[in-house]
Motif scaffolding. Sequence first.
Motif, PDB file in Angstrom:
ATOM      1  N   ARG A  22      11.860   0.109 -24.222  1.00  0.00           N
ATOM      2  CA  ARG A  22      12.801  -0.370 -23.203  1.00  0.00           C
ATOM      3  C   ARG A  22      13.682   0.759 -22.681  1.00  0.00           C
ATOM      4  N   ASN A  23      14.146   1.644 -23.571  1.00  0.00           N
ATOM      5  CA  ASN A  23      15.038   2.741 -23.170  1.00  0.00           C
ATOM      6  C   ASN A  23      14.333   4.088 -23.132  1.00  0.00           C
ATOM      7  N   LEU A  26      15.484   6.728 -20.847  1.00  0.00           N
ATOM      8  CA  LEU A  26      16.784   7.297 -21.193  1.00  0.00           C
ATOM      9  C   LEU A  26      16.706   8.171 -22.446  1.00  0.00           C
ATOM     10  N   GLY A  28      15.563   6.947 -25.380  1.00  0.00           N
ATOM     11  CA  GLY A  28      15.749   6.108 -26.554  1.00  0.00           C
ATOM     12  C   GLY A  28      14.436   5.538 -27.061  1.00  0.00           C
ATOM     13  N   SER A  30      12.773   2.351 -29.844  1.00  0.00           N
ATOM     14  CA  SER A  30      13.039   1.127 -30.588  1.00  0.00           C
ATOM     15  C   SER A  30      12.361   1.237 -31.943  1.00  0.00           C
ATOM     16  N   HIS A 226      20.667   5.911 -27.080  1.00  0.00           N
ATOM     17  CA  HIS A 226      19.927   4.748 -26.600  1.00  0.00           C
ATOM     18  C   HIS A 226      18.895   4.256 -27.603  1.00  0.00           C
ATOM     19  N   ARG A 228      17.454   2.018 -30.633  1.00  0.00           N
ATOM     20  CA  ARG A 228      17.687   0.632 -31.037  1.00  0.00           C
ATOM     21  C   ARG A 228      16.999   0.392 -32.375  1.00  0.00           C
TER      22      ARG A 228
END
Length: 300
Positions: A22-23, A26, A28, A30, A226, A228
Motif C-alpha cells: 500500500r505504501n 512512499l 514503506g 507491510s 511508512h 506497517r
Amino acid sequence: MSESPPKGQLELGINRTPEKDRNFHLGGRSFYFFDFDDNIAFLTTPLVLFHKDNKSEVQISSGDFAQYHSSIGESGPYADYKIDYCDLTGTFRNFRDLQIEELEKLQGKRQVFVQDVMSALGMPDTQWKGPSWECFYHAAFNQRPLSVITARGHHPETLKEGIRVFVQKKVLPIEPNYLSVFPVSHKETRVLLGDPEFREGTAELKQRAIRRSVEQAIETYGYSPHHRFGMSDDDPKNIQLIAEEMTRLKARFPEMSFFMIETQHGNFIKHEIKNNGLFTSERKEGLSQLSFFESDRPKS
C-alpha cells in the motif's frame, strides 16, 4: 475434456496479479506477523493434561487450552488437572520435534507438525482454514515480509516444512517470504530471544519475538515512517502482552503503523495502536484480514 482448477484457496489466485505494498510508492512495506494454531490453520494436534491424583490423561485442543489455561488446576472444567512441562512426556509433547533417525526419514517418517498439516488438508477447507488464512495467503502470494511467531517448540525449519505442504498440495501458490520464524518454546530460539535459563512465559517470549522481528524488518528493508506492522493471535494473555509490546514499539517508532488482530472464538477484532497508546477497535463479522493493511481496497 479440460481439467477443472484445483479446489481450495488456490482458485483465488488464478486471475489474480501481485500487488505492491500500500505504501510502496512512499518507501514503506507491510509486515505480517502470525500465530499459527487457530489463526493460520486449525490442526488436530492435542495437548495433554494430567489428573492431579491418578495421573490419568485427557487431551484438549489448542483452542480450548488458550481459553482455559489460566484456570487449569484451579477452577472450571480442568480444575482437577495439571500441566506437565516435560518436553518428552508432558502436556506439550506433540508440539515438540521427535528424534527421527536417518533410516526413518528415508522411510518417510515426518515430524508431528508436518503430519498434522497433511492430515488437516484432507478435511474440508472450512474445517482447517483459520480466521487469518486469507491474510496469510495474501501475504504469501504478494511476497510480503512475513513472520511466524508461535508457542510451538519445533525447530524453525520444521515449521517451514509444514507450511511447504500447503504449497505442495496447491492451496498456497508460493512459499512465504520469511522475515523471521520464532517458535518461542524451541530451546535454541529461547536462547536467541534472551531467555537462556528458560524462565520466561510464552506471552513474554512472543513480545520479544515481535520486537526482534520489527528490528529485523528495519535492518533488512531500511527505515521508513511508512512501514506497517501487524500481529494476529487468539490467546487472551498473548493478546494483552502483544498490545503492550506494540504500544512500546509505537512510542519508539511513532510514525510507523502498528495493528493487532484478535481471532479468538472465530472473531476478528482489529486494533490500531495510536501515539497516545490507546486502541481504536473494530469488530466485523466475516471480515477477511486482507483488509488489515488495505482497508481502502476491496477484497480480491
